[in-house]
Design an enzyme around this catalytic site. Sequence first.
Site, PDB file in Angstrom:
ATOM      1  N   ASP A   1       0.854  -1.184   0.000  1.00 38.18           N
ATOM      2  CA  ASP A   1       0.000   0.000   0.000  1.00 38.18           C
ATOM      3  C   ASP A   1       0.892   1.237   0.000  1.00 38.18           C
ATOM      4  O   ASP A   1       2.004   1.215   0.541  1.00 38.18           O
ATOM      5  CB  ASP A   1      -0.905   0.012   1.233  1.00 38.18           C
ATOM      6  CG  ASP A   1      -1.976  -1.072   1.184  1.00 38.18           C
ATOM      7  OD1 ASP A   1      -2.398  -1.434   0.072  1.00 38.18           O
ATOM      8  OD2 ASP A   1      -2.405  -1.521   2.258  1.00 38.18           O
TER       9      ASP A   1
ATOM     10  N   ASP B   1      -6.850  -1.498  -4.662  1.00 37.04           N
ATOM     11  CA  ASP B   1      -7.944  -1.240  -3.720  1.00 37.04           C
ATOM     12  C   ASP B   1      -8.945  -0.244  -4.307  1.00 37.04           C
ATOM     13  O   ASP B   1     -10.163  -0.411  -4.174  1.00 37.04           O
ATOM     14  CB  ASP B   1      -7.403  -0.685  -2.395  1.00 37.04           C
ATOM     15  CG  ASP B   1      -6.484  -1.649  -1.667  1.00 37.04           C
ATOM     16  OD1 ASP B   1      -6.591  -2.871  -1.893  1.00 37.04           O
ATOM     17  OD2 ASP B   1      -5.652  -1.167  -0.879  1.00 37.04           O
TER      18      ASP B   1
END
EC number: 3.4.23.36
Length: 156
Positions: free
Chosen positions: A114, A128
């Site tokens: 991330d 995402d």
Amino acid sequence: MPISLLATIAAVVVILDQWLKQYIQAHMLPGMSIPVIDGIFHITYVLNPGAAFGILENQRVFFIVIALFMLGLAFYFFKHIPKKFMLMRLGLSLLAGGAIGNVIDRVQTGYVIDFLDFRIWPVFNLADMAIVTGVGCVIYTLVFMSFPTEDQESSR
């Protein structure tokens, strides 16, 4: 929207997601954060062993199996979605591309990489975003589009 275009959309999501993650890995160390708009948006390298918000940490096999199962369902049902429901088809394509991007991470490293950090939300990635957008498209279609009822189907 033909299936080839939708497959292309999913492939573009996977390619962009993986390229961005490789770039982050090559130029940053885990935990490192670079302010883009100080205090509002940062590029922050995080290795996430769980799902959204870090829940179910270190359940790598579980997440891979669930993602592959959901991908199988999406591909199976995709061909049954009427062509007029283009938004739902687009949503499934985005969802598939995002799921594949995160599964690649889990298989390779056991983590999801991330890096998008808005400081008021947990750090996330392009995959995402594709998943959330795809789910939004599917939900919108299910809630606001009209589907034929059994009576309408039998009268044809």
